[in-house]
Design a protein around this motif. Structure first.
Motif, mmCIF file in Angstrom:
data_model
loop_
_atom_site.group_PDB
_atom_site.id
_atom_site.type_symbol
_atom_site.label_atom_id
_atom_site.label_comp_id
_atom_site.label_asym_id
_atom_site.label_seq_id
_atom_site.Cartn_x
_atom_site.Cartn_y
_atom_site.Cartn_z
ATOM 1 N N GLN A 108 0.835 -1.185 0.000
ATOM 2 C CA GLN A 108 0.000 0.000 0.000
ATOM 3 C C GLN A 108 0.885 1.256 0.000
ATOM 4 O O GLN A 108 2.025 1.219 0.450
ATOM 5 C CB GLN A 108 -0.915 0.015 1.232
ATOM 6 N N THR A 109 0.328 2.350 -0.477
ATOM 7 C CA THR A 109 1.087 3.606 -0.445
ATOM 8 C C THR A 109 0.862 4.362 0.850
ATOM 9 O O THR A 109 1.587 5.309 1.156
ATOM 10 C CB THR A 109 0.689 4.509 -1.625
ATOM 11 N N SER A 110 -0.141 3.924 1.627
ATOM 12 C CA SER A 110 -0.444 4.599 2.886
ATOM 13 C C SER A 110 -0.927 3.565 3.893
ATOM 14 O O SER A 110 -1.601 2.599 3.538
ATOM 15 C CB SER A 110 -1.519 5.668 2.666
ATOM 16 N N MET A 111 -0.570 3.775 5.169
ATOM 17 C CA MET A 111 -0.948 2.817 6.215
ATOM 18 C C MET A 111 -1.117 3.554 7.534
ATOM 19 O O MET A 111 -0.300 4.422 7.878
ATOM 20 C CB MET A 111 0.141 1.748 6.358
ATOM 21 N N LYS A 112 -2.176 3.219 8.260
ATOM 22 C CA LYS A 112 -2.410 3.828 9.571
ATOM 23 C C LYS A 112 -1.740 2.988 10.645
ATOM 24 O O LYS A 112 -1.977 1.796 10.762
ATOM 25 C CB LYS A 112 -3.906 3.962 9.857
ATOM 26 N N VAL A 113 -0.874 3.629 11.427
ATOM 27 C CA VAL A 113 -0.145 2.968 12.506
ATOM 28 C C VAL A 113 -0.458 3.694 13.807
ATOM 29 O O VAL A 113 -0.033 4.828 14.010
ATOM 30 C CB VAL A 113 1.371 2.963 12.243
ATOM 31 N N LEU A 114 -1.236 3.051 14.669
ATOM 32 C CA LEU A 114 -1.612 3.623 15.958
ATOM 33 C C LEU A 114 -2.192 5.031 15.809
ATOM 34 O O LEU A 114 -1.858 5.949 16.554
ATOM 35 C CB LEU A 114 -0.402 3.645 16.894
ATOM 36 N N GLY A 115 -3.065 5.177 14.823
ATOM 37 C CA GLY A 115 -3.763 6.445 14.632
ATOM 38 C C GLY A 115 -3.034 7.454 13.764
ATOM 39 O O GLY A 115 -3.596 8.503 13.426
ATOM 40 N N ILE A 116 -1.790 7.166 13.378
ATOM 41 C CA ILE A 116 -1.019 8.069 12.528
ATOM 42 C C ILE A 116 -0.962 7.501 11.119
ATOM 43 O O ILE A 116 -0.630 6.324 10.938
ATOM 44 C CB ILE A 116 0.419 8.269 13.066
ATOM 45 N N GLN A 117 -1.278 8.320 10.124
ATOM 46 C CA GLN A 117 -1.283 7.867 8.739
ATOM 47 C C GLN A 117 0.104 8.070 8.120
ATOM 48 O O GLN A 117 0.547 9.189 7.904
ATOM 49 C CB GLN A 117 -2.333 8.643 7.934
ATOM 50 N N PHE A 118 0.807 6.954 7.887
ATOM 51 C CA PHE A 118 2.115 6.996 7.233
ATOM 52 C C PHE A 118 1.940 6.772 5.738
ATOM 53 O O PHE A 118 1.075 6.009 5.320
ATOM 54 C CB PHE A 118 3.035 5.905 7.799
ATOM 55 N N ASP A 119 2.776 7.418 4.933
ATOM 56 C CA ASP A 119 2.784 7.131 3.506
ATOM 57 C C ASP A 119 4.179 6.712 3.084
ATOM 58 O O ASP A 119 5.156 6.965 3.782
ATOM 59 C CB ASP A 119 2.308 8.346 2.697
ATOM 60 N N SER A 120 4.271 6.058 1.944
ATOM 61 C CA SER A 120 5.525 5.455 1.518
ATOM 62 C C SER A 120 6.619 6.469 1.218
ATOM 63 O O SER A 120 7.794 6.112 1.161
ATOM 64 C CB SER A 120 5.294 4.569 0.286
ATOM 65 N N LYS A 121 6.245 7.723 1.035
ATOM 66 C CA LYS A 121 7.231 8.775 0.766
ATOM 67 C C LYS A 121 7.549 9.597 2.013
ATOM 68 O O LYS A 121 8.400 10.492 1.963
ATOM 69 C CB LYS A 121 6.709 9.711 -0.330
ATOM 70 N N MET A 122 6.856 9.306 3.103
ATOM 71 C CA MET A 122 7.042 10.023 4.372
ATOM 72 C C MET A 122 6.874 11.538 4.197
ATOM 73 O O MET A 122 7.619 12.338 4.757
ATOM 74 C CB MET A 122 8.415 9.717 4.965
ATOM 75 N N CYS A 123 5.872 11.924 3.414
ATOM 76 C CA CYS A 123 5.630 13.361 3.201
ATOM 77 C C CYS A 123 4.467 13.873 4.049
ATOM 78 O O CYS A 123 4.221 15.077 4.086
ATOM 79 C CB CYS A 123 5.375 13.654 1.728
ATOM 80 N N TRP A 124 3.725 12.970 4.714
ATOM 81 C CA TRP A 124 2.702 13.306 5.703
ATOM 82 C C TRP A 124 1.456 13.989 5.121
ATOM 83 O O TRP A 124 0.630 14.490 5.865
ATOM 84 C CB TRP A 124 3.282 14.197 6.814
ATOM 85 N N ASN A 125 1.308 13.979 3.799
ATOM 86 C CA ASN A 125 0.127 14.631 3.212
ATOM 87 C C ASN A 125 -1.176 13.984 3.689
ATOM 88 O O ASN A 125 -2.145 14.674 4.020
ATOM 89 C CB ASN A 125 0.187 14.575 1.683
ATOM 90 N N ASP A 126 -1.211 12.643 3.732
ATOM 91 C CA ASP A 126 -2.428 11.936 4.152
ATOM 92 C C ASP A 126 -2.759 12.239 5.611
ATOM 93 O O ASP A 126 -3.923 12.442 5.967
ATOM 94 C CB ASP A 126 -2.270 10.429 3.963
ATOM 95 N N GLN A 127 -1.735 12.260 6.471
ATOM 96 C CA GLN A 127 -1.956 12.544 7.886
ATOM 97 C C GLN A 127 -2.473 13.962 8.084
ATOM 98 O O GLN A 127 -3.418 14.191 8.846
ATOM 99 C CB GLN A 127 -0.659 12.328 8.673
ATOM 100 N N VAL A 128 -1.863 14.920 7.400
ATOM 101 C CA VAL A 128 -2.295 16.316 7.524
ATOM 102 C C VAL A 128 -3.725 16.476 7.026
ATOM 103 O O VAL A 128 -4.547 17.158 7.658
ATOM 104 C CB VAL A 128 -1.341 17.249 6.748
ATOM 105 N N SER A 129 -4.055 15.822 5.907
ATOM 106 C CA SER A 129 -5.421 15.909 5.373
ATOM 107 C C SER A 129 -6.436 15.324 6.342
ATOM 108 O O SER A 129 -7.519 15.891 6.547
ATOM 109 C CB SER A 129 -5.503 15.174 4.028
ATOM 110 N N ASN A 130 -6.087 14.186 6.962
ATOM 111 C CA ASN A 130 -6.998 13.563 7.928
ATOM 112 C C ASN A 130 -7.237 14.464 9.134
ATOM 113 O O ASN A 130 -8.365 14.597 9.619
ATOM 114 C CB ASN A 130 -6.431 12.221 8.395
ATOM 115 N N VAL A 131 -6.169 15.086 9.638
ATOM 116 C CA VAL A 131 -6.301 15.977 10.798
ATOM 117 C C VAL A 131 -7.169 17.179 10.441
ATOM 118 O O VAL A 131 -8.046 17.583 11.226
ATOM 119 C CB VAL A 131 -4.907 16.427 11.285
#
Length: 202
Positions: free
Chosen positions: A154-177
């Motif tokens: 997968q290109t993105s994975m939720k780990v203990l409530g934090i959304q990690f992406d394969s590029k470690m750019c945090w776009n998915d996590q920021v969007s979710n917040v």
């Protein structure tokens, strides 16, 4: 790895053997053993109740001691996987590194196979359909086969409530917040337009 009903599958006999390796006081181990044995339960739905039955495995969920017992039960898991094991209660993640994609996938398959073998030997069940794989800094999906099931990266994975992406750019996590904050703000009765205007002033 996604475990199915992990806290409900702790075997008391296996727990005692493992606890004695890390707790020098046999009295403490015996007390913890009594906490998870000779328990009974029944199911109640509206005004109907089932018969009382014995619980042959598991820890009382919602208790303070339950998670500690589970951690002791899984304490030796790191000895059976090749990689860096990250665990929190019944959530576990294994990080493996390699110099090539071929070597990386081989390590991933070997690690997951040994992980599954440990789970089977300790009376636990893995939900392979919910188990995820992510390859960092990779643009194309890669698949591995474990227990006759194909797992695609997968290109993105939720780990203990934090959304990690394969590029470690945090776009998915920021969007979710941001989405959660917008929802909370709208629920408070204020307008989204005002919220967006306030955000621009931060």
């Amino acid at each position: 790895m996604d475990l199915s009903a992990a806290f409900d599958l702790v075997r008391s006999g296996i727990f005692v053997r493992k606890a004695l390796r890390v707790i020098p006081d046999e009295g403490t181990v015996e007390l913890m053993h009594e906490f998870i044995t000779n328990r009974k339960a029944f199911v109640e739905l509206e005004d109907q109740s089932s018969f009382v039955f014995d619980l042959r495995a598991g820890t009382p969920q919602g208790s303070t001691l339950g998670p500690k017992i589970f951690n002791i039960y899984c304490n030796d898991l790191h000895e059976h996987v090749d990689g860096h094991l990250i665990s929190y209660a019944d959530d576990s993640y294994v990080v493996v590194c390699a110099d090539s994609l071929k070597e990386l996938t081989e390590k991933a398959v070997n690690t997951m196979t040994r992980h599954l073998e440990w789970l089977r030997n300790n009376g636990m069940v893995c939900n392979v359909e919910k188990t995820e794989l992510m390859i960092m800094n990779s643009d194309s999906p890669t698949s591995i086969v474990v227990m006759n099931r194909e797992i695609t990266s997968q290109t993105s994975m939720k780990v203990l409530g934090i959304q990690f992406d394969s590029k470690m750019c945090w776009n998915d996590q920021v969007s979710n917040v941001i989405k959660k904050q917008i929802g909370a703000y709208m629920d408070s009765g204020k307008s989204g337009a005002i919220w967006m205007q306030d955000r621009q002033n931060w």
